[in-house]
Enzyme design. Structure first.
Site, mmCIF file in Angstrom:
data_model
loop_
_atom_site.group_PDB
_atom_site.id
_atom_site.type_symbol
_atom_site.label_atom_id
_atom_site.label_comp_id
_atom_site.label_asym_id
_atom_site.label_seq_id
_atom_site.Cartn_x
_atom_site.Cartn_y
_atom_site.Cartn_z
ATOM 1 N N GLN A 71 -4.481 -0.873 9.769
ATOM 2 C CA GLN A 71 -4.410 -2.243 9.247
ATOM 3 C C GLN A 71 -4.955 -3.232 10.281
ATOM 4 O OE1 GLN A 71 -3.318 -3.151 6.060
ATOM 5 N NE2 GLN A 71 -4.037 -5.177 6.613
ATOM 6 N N LYS B 194 0.843 -1.207 0.000
ATOM 7 C CA LYS B 194 0.000 0.000 0.000
ATOM 8 C C LYS B 194 0.869 1.243 0.000
ATOM 9 C CE LYS B 194 -3.819 -2.400 2.254
ATOM 10 N NZ LYS B 194 -4.491 -2.739 3.515
ATOM 11 N N ASP C 76 -10.992 2.990 4.095
ATOM 12 C CA ASP C 76 -11.338 1.566 4.084
ATOM 13 C C ASP C 76 -12.855 1.359 4.064
ATOM 14 O OD1 ASP C 76 -9.378 -0.362 3.846
ATOM 15 O OD2 ASP C 76 -8.807 -0.331 5.964
#
Ligand code: NAD
Length: 287
Positions: A96, A52, A119
Site C-alpha cells: 500500500q 481490500k 497493482d
C-alpha cells in the site's frame, strides 16, 4: 443529472464473476492468496487496506496481511517482499502506498515479482502495458470495464484524459490507445483545456481537483469517467466526497460515473480480478 454509469453495480457483477472463478480454482486445489503490506498508520491507507482485505475474503481468496510499524527500514520491507515472492501460497502482492519517507517506494515496487504485481506498478508491467499483456493497474482497468459497458466500438473515438499520473492518467491513456481511440493526454500545464475537453467523446478525469470539469467542458453525448476522489466541506459543515467533475452541470453527458460509487468500487473489483488471474497464470497446467 446525466445517466449514471453505476460502478457499484458493475463492480458487484465483476466480483461475483471473480468469486465463481475462485471457487473453480479452489476445486482444482489452488486457493488464490493476496498479500497486503501496510507500513505505518496512514488513515486513508488503513481504510483502503481494510476494504481490500474484506473483499478478498468475501470472494473466497486467502488474505495475508502484514502490518509493519512506521519506522520499518527499507531492508526489512525488501526482505518481506522477497519472502512473499518465494511463497507459493501468495499469488498477488500489494504494497500500500504511500510509504514512509525513509523507504524508496520505487525500489520496493521493483522488487515485487512482476507475475505477482497485482497493482501493475512494476516496470515490467508498465512496459507490457504499451505492448500488450501483463497485469494492468486496477483503477485504469476499472475505467475501461465501465466504458466497455456503454461503448461497443472504441475505434476512432476522441478520448481526452485529464491528468498524467503513473497510476491513472498515463495507463488509462495507453489502454484507450490500444482500443484505437484518438487519445489526448492533458495535465495542469495544458493550455486551452476546456476546448480540448469539449472535443472528447470519452472524457476521463483524474486530476484530484474538485469540480474542475464544468458543464461547458463537456460535449453533449460524451461519456465522462470521473476518477477524482476529493473530500470537501459541504454547506452544512459536514465533509463529503466529490469528484473532479461538477456533476450537476453535465446533464447533457450520455453517461457519468458518480463519486462515490463509480470508479472507486471498480478499483477493488479489478484488484480481485488481477489476483485470480495471477493465481491461474501461476498454475498453467490447471484448466
Ligand atoms: P496525481 O496528483 O498523481 O496526478 C494528478 C494529475 O492531474 C497530474 O498529472 C496533474 O498535472 C493533473 N492536474 C491536476 N490539477 C489539474 C488541473 N487543474 N487541470 C489539469 N490537470 C490537472 O493524482 P492521481 O493519483 O492520478 O489521482 C487523481 C485523482 O484520482 C485523485 O483525486 C485521486 O484521489 C483519485 N484516485 C481515485 C482512485 C479510485 O479508485 N477511484 C484511484 C486513484 C486515484
Amino acid at each position: 443529472t446525466a445517466p449514471i454509469l453505476d460502478g457499484r453495480a458493475i463492480a458487484a457483477e465483476v466480483t461475483t464473476r471473480v468469486a465463481e472463478d475462485v471457487a473453480g480454482l479452489i476445486a482444482d486445489g489452488i486457493t488464490p492468496g493476496l498479500a497486503v503490506v501496510l507500513v505505518g498508520e496512514d488513515a486513508a491507507s488503513l481504510v483502503y487496506v481494510g476494504r481490500k482485505v474484506a473483499e478478498t475474503r468475501r470472494v473466497g481468496m486467502r488474505s495475508i496481511e502484514h502490518r509493519l510499524p512506521v519506522e520499518t527500514t527499507q531492508a526489512a520491507l525488501l526482505d518481506l517482499v522477497a519472502d512473499l515472492n518465494a511463497d507459493p501460497a501468495v499469488h498477488g502482492i500489494l504494497v500500500q502506498l504511500p510509504l514512509p519517507s525513509q523507504i524508496d517506494a520505487a525500489a520496493v515496487l521493483d522488487a515485487i515479482d512482476p507475475a505477482k504485481d497485482v497493482d501493475g506498478f512494476h516496470p515490467v508491467n508498465v512496459g507490457r502495458l504499451s505492448t500488450g499483456g501483463g497485469l494492468i493497474p486496477c483503477t485504469p482497468l476499472g475505467c475501461m470495464m465501465l466504458l466497455e459497458r456503454v461503448i461497443d466500438d472504441f475505434r476512432g473515438l476522441n478520448a481526452v484524459v485529464i491528468g498524467k499520473s503513473n497510476i491513472v492518467g498515463k495507463p488509462v491513456a495507453l489502454l484507450l490507445l490500444e482500443r484505437e481511440c484518438t487519445v489526448t493526454v492533458t495535465h495542469i500545464l495544458t493550455r486551452g483545456l476546456p476546448e480540448i475537453a469539449r472535443r472528447a467523446d470519452i472524457l476521463v478525469v483524474a486530476a484530484g481537483s474538485p469540480g474542475l470539469v464544468r458543464g461547458d467542458w463537456v460535449k453533449p453525448g460524451a461519456i465522462v469517467i470521473d476518477v477524482g476522489i476529493n473530500r470537501v466541506q459541504g454547506d452544512d459543515g459536514k465533509s463529503r466526497l466529490v469528484g473532479d467533475v461538477a456533476a450537476d452541470e453535465v446533464a447533457h453527458a450520455a453517461w457519468l460515473t458518480p463519486v462515490p460509487g463509480g470508479v472507486g468500487p471498480m478499483t477493488i473489483a479489478c484488484l480481485l480480478s488481477n489476483t485470480a488471474r495471477a493465481a491461474r497464470a501461476a498454475n498453467p497446467s490447471r484448466p
